[in-house]
Scaffold this active site. Structure first.
Site, mmCIF file in Angstrom:
data_model
loop_
_atom_site.group_PDB
_atom_site.id
_atom_site.type_symbol
_atom_site.label_atom_id
_atom_site.label_comp_id
_atom_site.label_asym_id
_atom_site.label_seq_id
_atom_site.Cartn_x
_atom_site.Cartn_y
_atom_site.Cartn_z
ATOM 1 N N LEU A 33 -20.353 2.260 11.773
ATOM 2 C CA LEU A 33 -19.555 1.782 13.091
ATOM 3 C C LEU A 33 -18.318 2.164 13.024
ATOM 4 O O LEU A 33 -17.628 2.441 12.006
ATOM 5 C CB LEU A 33 -19.630 0.138 13.092
ATOM 6 C CG LEU A 33 -21.117 -0.496 12.944
ATOM 7 C CD1 LEU A 33 -20.935 -2.052 13.140
ATOM 8 C CD2 LEU A 33 -21.902 0.064 14.254
ATOM 9 N N GLY A 36 -15.768 2.853 18.679
ATOM 10 C CA GLY A 36 -16.710 3.111 19.832
ATOM 11 C C GLY A 36 -17.626 2.068 19.933
ATOM 12 O O GLY A 36 -17.563 1.209 21.043
ATOM 13 N N HIS A 37 -18.283 1.645 19.048
ATOM 14 C CA HIS A 37 -19.082 0.463 18.829
ATOM 15 C C HIS A 37 -18.337 -0.771 19.015
ATOM 16 O O HIS A 37 -18.845 -1.563 19.684
ATOM 17 C CB HIS A 37 -19.591 0.527 17.434
ATOM 18 C CG HIS A 37 -20.564 1.624 17.271
ATOM 19 N ND1 HIS A 37 -20.398 2.616 16.181
ATOM 20 C CD2 HIS A 37 -21.785 2.210 17.488
ATOM 21 C CE1 HIS A 37 -21.087 3.356 15.984
ATOM 22 N NE2 HIS A 37 -22.016 3.409 16.834
ATOM 23 N N GLY A 153 -22.767 3.322 25.567
ATOM 24 C CA GLY A 153 -21.408 4.182 25.737
ATOM 25 C C GLY A 153 -21.502 5.272 26.617
ATOM 26 O O GLY A 153 -22.542 6.041 26.710
ATOM 27 N N LYS A 155 -20.220 7.836 26.263
ATOM 28 C CA LYS A 155 -20.378 9.119 25.374
ATOM 29 C C LYS A 155 -21.549 9.686 25.378
ATOM 30 O O LYS A 155 -21.730 10.943 25.397
ATOM 31 C CB LYS A 155 -20.046 8.411 23.913
ATOM 32 C CG LYS A 155 -20.328 9.618 22.689
ATOM 33 C CD LYS A 155 -19.693 10.453 22.543
ATOM 34 C CE LYS A 155 -19.786 11.272 21.080
ATOM 35 N NZ LYS A 155 -21.194 11.718 21.110
ATOM 36 N N ASP A 156 -22.596 8.779 25.497
ATOM 37 C CA ASP A 156 -24.082 9.318 25.424
ATOM 38 C C ASP A 156 -24.683 9.102 27.054
ATOM 39 O O ASP A 156 -25.613 8.372 27.125
ATOM 40 C CB ASP A 156 -24.741 8.775 24.192
ATOM 41 C CG ASP A 156 -24.249 9.028 23.068
ATOM 42 O OD1 ASP A 156 -24.458 9.967 22.637
ATOM 43 O OD2 ASP A 156 -23.706 7.862 22.497
ATOM 44 N N GLN A 159 -28.271 9.643 27.730
ATOM 45 C CA GLN A 159 -29.111 8.460 27.252
ATOM 46 C C GLN A 159 -28.992 7.201 28.220
ATOM 47 O O GLN A 159 -30.092 6.638 28.378
ATOM 48 C CB GLN A 159 -28.396 8.051 25.799
ATOM 49 C CG GLN A 159 -29.321 7.003 25.179
ATOM 50 C CD GLN A 159 -28.789 6.855 23.728
ATOM 51 O OE1 GLN A 159 -28.949 7.450 23.046
ATOM 52 N NE2 GLN A 159 -27.626 5.889 23.542
#
Ligand code: AMP
Length: 294
Positions: A33, A36-37, A153, A155-156, A159
């Site tokens: 982790l 971001g998490h 996120g 970021k992905d 996904q």
């Protein structure tokens, strides 16, 4: 923090929460982790009465030549971080718990959930089967936890769009929520895989974000008709900066469709994946982002 290993105990806990008519937020992770998490946990806490995080390195989302075995695992430290962030519960099952038939790859899985089209672009061809592995585990987790909201996120981003499509198509009663990308001070998007980078590679890595920032500005200046030329130039710059290869660098709209001449730059997003050695770094930015130079 409540630590759970078994599906039955997750169900019991969530049932107790439901009896209070409380809302449940879910944050799914592979562990190792970072901030971001943390931001996902904080968003979930701000919007839900109870928050449960999961830590599970899902074997079926890794290809045969990928990093399943060496993926960073730091469970004790992760539990400490989640407790520090005020996360109420963590579900960290074994592979046997989530795959009781012994499945360890897509090939030996009986039931898989696959989404068409939006999985065969960008990261899809680079990581065959990856999104099927992700979507399958995400649906398993959503069925186990029965959360009201699940946080993902930016970021992905690909996904996120894929998981949102699955939840919509299969009538999964959950709201899929997108949270902003958290970056290091130099702009590099945080990722558990950043630990793979050597010192020299780490110095090159923020060039990905800087290149995406410059390319989105160029798109706004030059217009949608120049999207391919802008992307090509940015790819050349990444290679000149020292990236070993570029898996893709493409403008797409927010639903992942190719740009149309009539698009406004505000409707577009730039997606990229580039490699330093074997390590793939991915990032994406909306084309109208107001960028502060890191
Ligand atoms: P991972 O553990 O890499 O599978 O990520 C778990 C969740 O955290 C996914 O929804 C990711 O999109 C999200 N995430 C990973 N890195 C970041 C980041 N730098 N900023 C925001 N969210 C992130």
């Amino acid at each position: 923090m409540i630590e759970l290993r078994e599906i039955s105990n997750v169900s019991k806990l969530v049932q107790e929460w439901r009896q209070e008519r409380a809302s449940v937020g879910l944050v799914m992770t592979l562990g190792a982790l970072h901030r971001g998490h943390m931001s996902l946990v904080k968003y979930a806490q701000a919007h839900c009465n109870h928050v449960l995080a999961t830590i599970f390195v899902n074997p079926i989302q890794f290809g045969p030549s990928e990093d399943y075995v060496i993926y960073p695992r730091s469970e004790a430290q992760d539990f400490d971080l989640l407790a520090e962030w005020g996360c109420e519960a963590v579900f960290a099952p074994t592979a046997e718990e989530l795959f009781p038939r012994g499945e360890r790859s897509l090939q030996d899985s009986r039931t898989l959930v696959s989404v068409k089209d939006i999985t065969s672009i960008l990261d899809g061809p680079v990581r065959p089967g990856h999104f099927t592995g992700v979507v399958t585990i995400v649906l398993k987790m959503l069925n186990i936890v029965a959360a009201d909201e699940a946080y993902f996120g930016e970021k992905d981003y690909q996904q996120y769009v894929i998981i949102r499509a699955m939840a919509e198509d299969l009538f999964v009663p959950v709201r899929i929520v997108l949270c902003p990308t958290i970056r290091e001070a130099d702009g590099l998007a945080m990722s558990s895989r950043n630990t793979y980078l050597t010192g020299e590679q780490r110095a090159i890595a923020p060039g990905l974000y800087r290149t995406l920032c410059a390319a989105t500005q160029e798109l706004r200046r030059e217009g949608i008709g120049r999207a391919d030329a802008v992307a090509e130039r940015a790819t050349g710059r990444l290679l000149a900066l020292g990236f070993d290869s570029v898996d893709y660098l493409e403008f797409r709209d927010h639903e992942l469709a190719l740009p149309q001449l009539g698009n406004d730059p505000r409707e577009l997003r730039l997606f990229a994946a580039a490699r330093l050695g074997e390590t793939q770094l991915t990032d994406n930015l909306p084309a109208d982002a107001e960028i502060a130079e890191p």
